[in-house]
Design a protein around this motif. Structure first.
Motif, PDB file in Angstrom:
ATOM      1  N   LEU A  63      -1.402   5.015   9.855  1.00 46.90           N
ATOM      2  CA  LEU A  63      -1.367   4.247   8.812  1.00 46.90           C
ATOM      3  C   LEU A  63      -1.770   3.230   9.713  1.00 46.90           C
ATOM      4  N   THR A  64      -0.740   3.111  11.077  1.00 43.88           N
ATOM      5  CA  THR A  64      -0.475   1.052  11.385  1.00 43.88           C
ATOM      6  C   THR A  64      -2.274   0.427  11.385  1.00 43.88           C
ATOM      7  N   GLU A  65      -3.185   1.273  12.102  1.00 41.81           N
ATOM      8  CA  GLU A  65      -4.880   1.527  12.240  1.00 41.81           C
ATOM      9  C   GLU A  65      -5.334   0.812  11.166  1.00 41.81           C
ATOM     10  N   GLU A  66      -5.443   1.965  10.659  1.00 44.49           N
ATOM     11  CA  GLU A  66      -6.047   1.447   9.218  1.00 44.49           C
ATOM     12  C   GLU A  66      -5.590   0.634   8.330  1.00 44.49           C
ATOM     13  N   ALA A  67      -4.245   0.126   8.435  1.00 45.30           N
ATOM     14  CA  ALA A  67      -3.526  -0.678   7.492  1.00 45.30           C
ATOM     15  C   ALA A  67      -4.160  -2.148   8.474  1.00 45.30           C
ATOM     16  N   THR A  68      -4.267  -2.506  10.338  1.00 39.85           N
ATOM     17  CA  THR A  68      -4.185  -3.629  10.599  1.00 39.85           C
ATOM     18  C   THR A  68      -6.527  -3.305  10.252  1.00 39.85           C
ATOM     19  N   ARG A  69      -6.544  -2.253  10.342  1.00 41.02           N
ATOM     20  CA  ARG A  69      -8.115  -2.820  10.308  1.00 41.02           C
ATOM     21  C   ARG A  69      -8.720  -3.130   8.951  1.00 41.02           C
ATOM     22  N   ILE A  70      -7.921  -3.274   7.408  1.00 40.45           N
ATOM     23  CA  ILE A  70      -8.222  -3.379   6.515  1.00 40.45           C
ATOM     24  C   ILE A  70      -9.373  -4.705   6.088  1.00 40.45           C
ATOM     25  N   GLY A  71      -9.216  -5.359   6.512  1.00 38.75           N
ATOM     26  CA  GLY A  71     -10.093  -6.918   6.784  1.00 38.75           C
ATOM     27  C   GLY A  71     -11.166  -6.680   7.381  1.00 38.75           C
ATOM     28  N   ASP A  72     -11.699  -5.475   8.372  1.00 41.84           N
ATOM     29  CA  ASP A  72     -13.172  -4.968   7.792  1.00 41.84           C
ATOM     30  C   ASP A  72     -13.564  -3.810   7.369  1.00 41.84           C
ATOM     31  N   GLY A  73     -13.068  -4.181   6.402  1.00 45.95           N
ATOM     32  CA  GLY A  73     -13.632  -3.484   5.236  1.00 45.95           C
ATOM     33  C   GLY A  73     -13.513  -2.399   4.800  1.00 45.95           C
ATOM     34  N   ARG A  74     -11.953  -1.772   5.144  1.00 44.33           N
ATOM     35  CA  ARG A  74     -12.129  -0.649   5.494  1.00 44.33           C
ATOM     36  C   ARG A  74     -10.822  -0.271   4.747  1.00 44.33           C
ATOM     37  N   ALA A  75     -10.100   0.745   4.546  1.00 46.08           N
ATOM     38  CA  ALA A  75      -8.850   0.763   3.403  1.00 46.08           C
ATOM     39  C   ALA A  75      -8.485   1.940   3.914  1.00 46.08           C
ATOM     40  N   VAL A  76      -7.018   1.941   3.958  1.00 47.26           N
ATOM     41  CA  VAL A  76      -6.590   3.289   3.878  1.00 47.26           C
ATOM     42  C   VAL A  76      -6.614   4.313   3.556  1.00 47.26           C
ATOM     43  N   SER A  77      -7.631   6.044   4.469  1.00 43.27           N
ATOM     44  CA  SER A  77      -7.628   6.444   3.748  1.00 43.27           C
ATOM     45  C   SER A  77      -7.009   8.003   3.430  1.00 43.27           C
ATOM     46  N   ASP A  78      -7.241   8.669   1.523  1.00 44.19           N
ATOM     47  CA  ASP A  78      -6.593   9.588   1.443  1.00 44.19           C
ATOM     48  C   ASP A  78      -6.073  10.354   2.682  1.00 44.19           C
ATOM     49  N   THR A  79      -6.490  10.785   3.481  1.00 43.56           N
ATOM     50  CA  THR A  79      -6.129  11.478   4.736  1.00 43.56           C
ATOM     51  C   THR A  79      -5.239  11.100   5.031  1.00 43.56           C
ATOM     52  N   VAL A  80      -5.628  10.149   5.956  1.00 42.95           N
ATOM     53  CA  VAL A  80      -3.688   9.538   6.435  1.00 42.95           C
ATOM     54  C   VAL A  80      -2.718   9.291   5.747  1.00 42.95           C
ATOM     55  N   TRP A  81      -3.388   8.968   4.313  1.00 44.67           N
ATOM     56  CA  TRP A  81      -1.837   8.821   3.556  1.00 44.67           C
ATOM     57  C   TRP A  81      -0.901  10.404   3.169  1.00 44.67           C
ATOM     58  N   GLN A  82      -1.910  11.331   3.026  1.00 46.69           N
ATOM     59  CA  GLN A  82      -1.561  12.423   2.736  1.00 46.69           C
ATOM     60  C   GLN A  82      -0.473  13.065   3.859  1.00 46.69           C
ATOM     61  N   GLU A  83      -1.319  12.737   4.766  1.00 45.86           N
ATOM     62  CA  GLU A  83       0.043  12.809   6.900  1.00 45.86           C
ATOM     63  C   GLU A  83       1.432  11.928   6.512  1.00 45.86           C
ATOM     64  N   VAL A  84       1.501  10.820   5.902  1.00 47.74           N
ATOM     65  CA  VAL A  84       2.546  10.194   6.112  1.00 47.74           C
ATOM     66  C   VAL A  84       2.793  10.134   4.994  1.00 47.74           C
ATOM     67  N   ARG A  85       3.120  10.724   3.724  1.00 48.71           N
ATOM     68  CA  ARG A  85       3.636  11.562   3.040  1.00 48.71           C
ATOM     69  C   ARG A  85       4.272  12.988   3.198  1.00 48.71           C
ATOM     70  N   LYS A  86       3.949  13.295   4.526  1.00 49.27           N
ATOM     71  CA  LYS A  86       4.138  14.416   4.005  1.00 49.27           C
ATOM     72  C   LYS A  86       4.951  14.570   4.623  1.00 49.27           C
ATOM     73  N   HIS A  87       5.462  13.162   6.159  1.00 47.45           N
ATOM     74  CA  HIS A  87       6.301  12.977   7.400  1.00 47.45           C
ATOM     75  C   HIS A  87       7.378  11.971   7.287  1.00 47.45           C
TER      76      HIS A  87
END
Length: 156
Positions: free
Chosen positions: A93-117
Motif C-alpha cells: 500500500l505504501t509503494e502504490e500510494a506513494t507512486r500515485i503521482g506517476d499515474g498509478r492508483a492503489v490496486s484492488d488486489t493491494v487494497w484487499q490484502e490490506v483489508r484482510k490484515h
C-alpha cells in the motif's frame, strides 16, 4: 549536498512542522503496530529519495529493537521472507500510494490484502501515515535537509 533552506529554523516552517508533529500523535496513539508504522515511513522515504527521513526512521526503528536484517531488506521486501503478510500488505500500500503521482492508483488486489490484515482504525492510521511521511519527504527533499546526523529521540 548543501542544504537549500533551513525549514526547521524558519518561523512559518517551524509552525507547520509543529502541527505535522502534533497530527502524527493520532497515528502513534492508534492500534497500528509501531513496527509497521516505521516500515511505512522508511519505505516511502526510500522511494522519495529522502535521505533525512530514511536516516531518521531507520535509526528510530533500530533503537526500538528492529533487526538490521529487516532494516536492510525493506527496499527489497518483495523478495524477503522476514516480513509478515500484514507488513507486506502495508508495504505494498505504501509503494502504490506513494507512486500515485506517476499515474498509478492503489490496486484492488493491494487494497484487499490490506483489508484482510487490518481493521478500519488501523487502515485509517495507515492512510494517514503514508500521507504524513510523503509530506515530510517532500519538505525535506525540497529544502535539501542533510542526512546522517539524526540521533534517535532527537525530536521527541
Amino acid at each position: 549536498m548543501e542544504q537549500r533552506f533551513e525549514l526547521f529554523g524558519n518561523p512559518v516552517g517551524g509552525s507547520f512542522i509543529k502541527r505535522l508533529t502534533m497530527a502524527s500523535k493520532v497515528i502513534n496513539d492508534s492500534s497500528l503496530p509501531a513496527a509497521t508504522y516505521e516500515l511505512v515511513k522508511i519505505r516511502a522515504s526510500q522511494i522519495n529519495g529522502c535521505g533525512y527521513c530514511t536516516d531518521m526512521h531507520t535509526k528510530d526503528a533500530a533503537h526500538a529493537g528492529e533487526t538490521s536484517v529487516r532494516l536492510n531488506l525493506i527496499a527489497a521486501w518483495h523478495e524477503a521472507t522476514v516480513f509478515t503478510e500484514a507488513e507486506r500488505a502495508a508495504l505494498a500500500l505504501t509503494e502504490e500510494a506513494t507512486r500515485i503521482g506517476d499515474g498509478r492508483a492503489v490496486s484492488d488486489t493491494v487494497w484487499q490484502e490490506v483489508r484482510k490484515h487490518y481493521d478500519d482504525d488501523q487502515i485509517a492510521a495507515l492512510i494517514a501515515a503514508i500521507a504524513m511521511i510523503n509530506a515530510w519527504n517532500r519538505m525535506n527533499v525540497i529544502a535539501r535537509t542533510p542526512a546522517g546526523s539524526y540521533v534517535p529521540g532527537q525530536w521527541g
